[in-house]
Design an enzyme around this catalytic site. Structure first.
Site, short mmCIF file in Angstrom:
data_model
loop_
_atom_site.label_atom_id
_atom_site.label_comp_id
_atom_site.label_asym_id
_atom_site.label_seq_id
_atom_site.Cartn_x
_atom_site.Cartn_y
_atom_site.Cartn_z
NE ARG A 119 21.38 5.01 78.65
CZ ARG A 119 22.40 5.86 78.73
NH1 ARG A 119 22.23 7.13 78.46
NH2 ARG A 119 23.59 5.43 79.05
CG HIS A 164 25.77 5.67 83.63
ND1 HIS A 164 24.79 5.91 82.70
CD2 HIS A 164 26.32 6.88 83.91
CE1 HIS A 164 24.73 7.22 82.44
NE2 HIS A 164 25.64 7.82 83.17
CD GLU A 209 28.23 10.88 78.53
OE1 GLU A 209 29.06 11.34 79.33
OE2 GLU A 209 27.19 11.48 78.22
CG ASN A 350 24.76 9.88 75.91
OD1 ASN A 350 23.88 9.16 75.43
ND2 ASN A 350 25.37 9.59 77.04
CE1 TYR A 352 22.86 16.32 78.74
CE2 TYR A 352 24.47 14.74 77.95
CZ TYR A 352 23.38 15.04 78.73
OH TYR A 352 22.81 14.07 79.50
CD GLU A 419 23.29 10.58 79.29
OE1 GLU A 419 23.83 11.68 79.47
OE2 GLU A 419 23.69 9.52 79.83
#
Ligand SMILES: *[C@@H]1O[C@H](CO)[C@@H](O)[C@H](O)[C@H]1NC(C)=O
Ligand SMILES: *[C@@H]1O[C@H](CO)[C@@H](O)[C@H](O)[C@H]1NC(C)=O
Length: 514
Positions: A119, A164, A209, A350, A352, A419
């Protein structure tokens, strides 16, 4: 069932879902790196045979070559040069990991990792220097063709992000994402990408995002640094949702019949857990999910479309109390709601982080603010383990909650984890990164096999250390370390790269003991 652990042999996966624990008979003792060794274990955690593993980067964070061969200026070029004090040690992405020149080396690293896909993102202003499609930069087209060809030659599927965060500066000068016309120019840009690279790209991601770049870029201190919380952030989000929907419909109309690819969007979902069992805190947690993930996911993936009702209601109400003649959150027309609803073949997720949410009571002031609109106090539990150089907490169960929330809220859509990763200090012996990957993948495997969440791929962020926005080079996420001081930006394998390479080949978590 039984299977042998062998680097090049997958655990046989007969039933996609049921089979994921196979007993290990034979033990390989392989020691490498810093004294790690494999030992006997009696259960293995395996993923379905069709599950795919990848790694990710983005253009501004790795390419460098910011001003060569016709590339135009982006908002991150401008921002790093104009506002150096906002960046760790005044660092910039001017050269970064120099992947513009070293992409063949990057692909070699991916071959070693055995990943199924890569990616990466395309720099809009490398293709269209001013953002407009009337001037196409041939070197930009050449560069991405060479990268795509190198990947395909090595059997690595390209997953390409169109945006991005690096908007052409020229479009920023017109107001950037607060100007609805930028959505039209994004459609033009996307058309150039489909026309030039459509046959080579396996999957497209329109935006990475949107919450981050709208909230931090237009409501905070990321580029372009608009600091207009509760106002421009909503305009940005509105136009980005329109741009996403318009690109998807344009793709369906003009390219779908010719190209065998899919189009999705990558949205970050930090999990918010209620800080207590009180109904106030429970609704605060739900509100936090709506205001971050739901803001972008609900209009696209819910049955009804449009903004999350709770978000709509709160911003409308508070805007009125503040004396605004209209809501600070713009309205979609019924046609726009329909256009955006269902405009994705997959959800890129994504993940985290996990946070605690509790009710925040603030007096409504005339000054708009995203935080006041959301009305949530966000914190972390001090007892949660911390093994990140940034002080982030590692809470894998939050990942499982997030995946199940998506499944319930949006009727179990096709999800690719686009991600997940951790930043650690410089160094090759990154035992904690291995632990991190292992903990999150264990939870992901349970979400797939026990909860039947439709997740079909996992992307580790990142292939190599890169320019981590305002943190510069201080946050290192790479499976490969980059020596940013060396003229050649030397890449060196971390211990985690060995781990990941075993994982991609067996589709089972390698057993590792220190
Ligand atoms: C490109 O930027 C570098 C600084 O990163 C500068 O030294 C160089 O002169 C610039 N080249 C051009 C062609 O503007
Ligand atoms: C940098 O790369 C060049 C070309 O591959 C090589 O000749 C040189 O030795 C490298 N320099 C360092 C410091 O590694």
């Amino acid at each position: 069932m039984q299977c042998r652990r062998d680097v090049n042999q997958s655990c046989p996966s007969r039933q996609r879902v049921e089979m994921n624990r196979c007993r290990i008979l034979v033990i390989l003792l392989v020691a490498f790196g810093a004294g790690g060794a494999y030992h006997v274990i009696d259960e293995r955690v395996c993923f379905p045979e069709t599950f795919r593993f990848g790694v990710a980067t983005s253009a501004y964070q790795v390419e460098g070559a910011w001003n060569v061969s016709g590339k135009g200026e982006s908002i991150w070029d401008r921002y790093t040069h104009d506002r150096p004090a906002r960046f760790h040690n005044h660092q910039t992405g001017d050269v970064a990991a120099d992947s513009y020149h070293l992409f063949k080396e990057d692909v070699k690293l991916m071959v070693k990792l055995g990943v199924n896909f890569y990616r990466f993102s395309i720099s809009w202003s490398r293709i269209l220097p001013n953002g407009f499609s009337n001037q196409i930069n041939e070197d930009g087209i050449r560069y991405y063709h060479e990268l795509l060809d190198e990947l395909i030659r090595n059997n690595i599927q390209p997953m390409v992000t169109m945006y991005h965060w690096d908007l052409p500066q020229y479009l920023q000068d017109l107001g950037g994402w607060t100007n609805p016309i930028v959505a039209d120019y994004f459609v033009d840009y996307a058309r150039v990408l489909f026309q030039n690279f459509g046959t080579k790209v396996h999957a497209w991601i329109t935006f990475n995002e949107p919450f981050s770049f709208c909230e931090r870029g237009y409501g905070g201190l990321d580029a372009p640094g608009a600091q207009s919380s509760g106002f421009e952030d909503y305009l940005c989000g509105h136009n980005v949702l329109l741009a996403h929907g318009m690109v998807y419909r344009m793709y369906q109309k003009e390219f779908e019949a010719k190209l065998s690819t899919s189009v999705g969007i990558a949205i970050e979902f930090s999990w918010y857990e209620a800080a207590s069992q009180s109904s106030d805190d429970k609704s605060a947690a739900e509100r936090a999910r709506d205001f971050s993930f739901g803001w972008f996911a609900h209009p696209i993936f819910s049955k009804t479309g449009d903004y999350p009702p709770m978000m709509r209601k709160r911003i409308d109400t508070i805007s009125k109390l503040q004396g605004f003649s209209r809501s600070r959150l713009p309205h979609f027309t019924p046609e726009e709601i329909e256009m955006i609803r269902g405009s994705a073949d997959f959800l890129g997720l994504n993940h985290y982080d996990t946070n605690l949410a509790s009710k925040r009571t603030t007096k409504i002031t005339p000054e708009p603010s995203f935080e006041a609109d959301m009305g949530v106090l966000i914190s972390k539990k001090s007892a949660w383990p911390e093994f990140d150089s940034t002080g982030s907490k590692v809470v894998p169960w939050g990942f499982r909650h997030a995946l199940n929330w998506v499944k319930e809220a949006y009727d179990n859509p096709l999800v690719i984890i686009t991600e997940n990763g951790i930043s650690l200090e410089k160094g090759l012996l990154d035992k904690r990164r291995i632990e991190y990957i292992e903990q999150f993948l264990k939870v992901l495997q349970l979400a797939i096999t026990k909860d039947h969440c439709n997740v079909q791929g996992y992307t580790y962020w990142s292939l190599i250390d890169n320019f981590e926005w305002t943190s510069g080079f201080s946050k290192r996420y790479g499976l490969y370390q980059v020596d940013f001081d060396s003229p050649n930006k030397t890449r060196k394998p971390r211990m985690s790269s060995e781990y990941y390479a075993r994982l991609t080949r067996t589709k089972c978590l390698p057993y590792w003991e220190f």
